[in-house]
Write a protein that holds these residues in place. Sequence first.
Motif, mmCIF file in Angstrom:
data_model
loop_
_atom_site.group_PDB
_atom_site.id
_atom_site.type_symbol
_atom_site.label_atom_id
_atom_site.label_comp_id
_atom_site.label_asym_id
_atom_site.label_seq_id
_atom_site.Cartn_x
_atom_site.Cartn_y
_atom_site.Cartn_z
ATOM 1 N N TRP A 26 0.838 -1.187 0.000
ATOM 2 C CA TRP A 26 0.000 0.000 0.000
ATOM 3 C C TRP A 26 0.878 1.243 0.000
ATOM 4 O O TRP A 26 1.735 1.412 0.847
ATOM 5 C CB TRP A 26 -0.931 -0.009 1.205
ATOM 6 C CG TRP A 26 -1.851 -1.178 1.125
ATOM 7 C CD1 TRP A 26 -1.762 -2.353 1.801
ATOM 8 C CD2 TRP A 26 -2.984 -1.303 0.268
ATOM 9 N NE1 TRP A 26 -2.774 -3.200 1.428
ATOM 10 C CE2 TRP A 26 -3.551 -2.585 0.494
ATOM 11 C CE3 TRP A 26 -3.593 -0.462 -0.661
ATOM 12 C CZ2 TRP A 26 -4.672 -3.039 -0.176
ATOM 13 C CZ3 TRP A 26 -4.717 -0.915 -1.330
ATOM 14 C CH2 TRP A 26 -5.251 -2.193 -1.075
ATOM 15 N N THR A 29 -0.038 8.615 -1.868
ATOM 16 C CA THR A 29 0.006 9.304 -3.162
ATOM 17 C C THR A 29 1.443 9.675 -3.519
ATOM 18 O O THR A 29 1.879 9.477 -4.655
ATOM 19 C CB THR A 29 -0.884 10.566 -3.134
ATOM 20 O OG1 THR A 29 -2.219 10.167 -2.825
ATOM 21 C CG2 THR A 29 -0.875 11.286 -4.472
ATOM 22 N N ALA A 32 3.273 6.488 -4.456
ATOM 23 C CA ALA A 32 2.816 6.002 -5.760
ATOM 24 C C ALA A 32 3.425 6.840 -6.879
ATOM 25 O O ALA A 32 3.832 6.301 -7.910
ATOM 26 C CB ALA A 32 1.286 6.038 -5.837
ATOM 27 N N HIS A 57 -7.905 0.880 -7.939
ATOM 28 C CA HIS A 57 -6.519 1.350 -7.930
ATOM 29 C C HIS A 57 -6.126 1.901 -6.566
ATOM 30 O O HIS A 57 -4.974 1.807 -6.164
ATOM 31 C CB HIS A 57 -6.304 2.453 -8.975
ATOM 32 C CG HIS A 57 -6.437 1.974 -10.370
ATOM 33 N ND1 HIS A 57 -7.588 2.191 -11.097
ATOM 34 C CD2 HIS A 57 -5.592 1.300 -11.174
ATOM 35 C CE1 HIS A 57 -7.432 1.663 -12.298
ATOM 36 N NE2 HIS A 57 -6.246 1.111 -12.370
ATOM 37 N N TYR A 58 -7.093 2.517 -5.902
ATOM 38 C CA TYR A 58 -6.800 3.128 -4.604
ATOM 39 C C TYR A 58 -8.017 3.047 -3.705
ATOM 40 O O TYR A 58 -9.138 2.836 -4.153
ATOM 41 C CB TYR A 58 -6.361 4.595 -4.769
ATOM 42 C CG TYR A 58 -7.465 5.519 -5.234
ATOM 43 C CD1 TYR A 58 -8.259 6.196 -4.320
ATOM 44 C CD2 TYR A 58 -7.719 5.717 -6.580
ATOM 45 C CE1 TYR A 58 -9.277 7.040 -4.746
ATOM 46 C CE2 TYR A 58 -8.724 6.553 -7.011
ATOM 47 C CZ TYR A 58 -9.500 7.217 -6.086
ATOM 48 O OH TYR A 58 -10.510 8.050 -6.507
ATOM 49 N N GLN A 60 -9.622 5.240 -0.318
ATOM 50 C CA GLN A 60 -9.487 6.500 0.400
ATOM 51 C C GLN A 60 -10.261 6.439 1.700
ATOM 52 O O GLN A 60 -11.446 6.138 1.707
ATOM 53 C CB GLN A 60 -9.963 7.674 -0.447
ATOM 54 C CG GLN A 60 -9.689 8.997 0.202
ATOM 55 C CD GLN A 60 -9.424 10.096 -0.801
ATOM 56 O OE1 GLN A 60 -9.413 9.864 -1.994
ATOM 57 N NE2 GLN A 60 -9.209 11.280 -0.293
ATOM 58 N N ARG A 65 -5.268 8.648 1.075
ATOM 59 C CA ARG A 65 -5.495 7.828 -0.116
ATOM 60 C C ARG A 65 -4.337 6.837 -0.230
ATOM 61 O O ARG A 65 -3.184 7.219 -0.204
ATOM 62 C CB ARG A 65 -5.541 8.710 -1.357
ATOM 63 C CG ARG A 65 -5.847 7.956 -2.621
ATOM 64 C CD ARG A 65 -5.808 8.845 -3.842
ATOM 65 N NE ARG A 65 -6.728 9.965 -3.726
ATOM 66 C CZ ARG A 65 -6.474 11.176 -4.207
ATOM 67 N NH1 ARG A 65 -5.358 11.446 -4.808
ATOM 68 N NH2 ARG A 65 -7.358 12.146 -4.060
ATOM 69 N N PHE A 67 -2.746 3.584 -2.497
ATOM 70 C CA PHE A 67 -2.765 2.902 -3.774
ATOM 71 C C PHE A 67 -2.258 1.478 -3.612
ATOM 72 O O PHE A 67 -1.312 1.220 -2.861
ATOM 73 C CB PHE A 67 -1.868 3.634 -4.778
ATOM 74 C CG PHE A 67 -2.443 4.949 -5.233
ATOM 75 C CD1 PHE A 67 -3.183 5.022 -6.396
ATOM 76 C CD2 PHE A 67 -2.243 6.094 -4.496
ATOM 77 C CE1 PHE A 67 -3.717 6.233 -6.814
ATOM 78 C CE2 PHE A 67 -2.771 7.306 -4.898
ATOM 79 C CZ PHE A 67 -3.507 7.370 -6.064
ATOM 80 N N ASP A 68 -2.870 0.569 -4.339
ATOM 81 C CA ASP A 68 -2.464 -0.839 -4.339
ATOM 82 C C ASP A 68 -1.344 -1.015 -5.362
ATOM 83 O O ASP A 68 -1.552 -0.862 -6.563
ATOM 84 C CB ASP A 68 -3.672 -1.709 -4.700
ATOM 85 C CG ASP A 68 -3.386 -3.190 -4.572
ATOM 86 O OD1 ASP A 68 -2.208 -3.599 -4.632
ATOM 87 O OD2 ASP A 68 -4.364 -3.946 -4.425
#
Length: 101
Positions: A26, A29, A32, A57-58, A60, A65, A67-68
């Motif tokens: 994980w 932002t 990522a 994709h994410y 929140q 937030r 992201f995977d």
Amino acid sequence: MEQIPAMLKLLEKISEDINKQVDKRWLSTKEAALYLGYSIDSINAKVKSGDFLPGYHYYQNSSKRMFDRAVLDKWVMGKDYQELEADMKNTVESIVEKIVA
């Protein structure tokens, strides 16, 4: 020459920190953006435009937030939308089968 062991120790610490960052599933932002080679603004623009989908994709949670990374890897390779479409098609077919039965 006396500083070489200290420099080696610092390089090992930096390498360890980088490996920890890359191994995380994980990503924030910022992480990522760094992982993908994009700016934070570009990542936010992709979220706003719908290129990155919430719940896929994410995720929140309030202001955070996440992201995977595994899904981002698929996105980079162009495979994630194909799999998402296949999953949606299978879901719709399953629902139709249950209604008809």
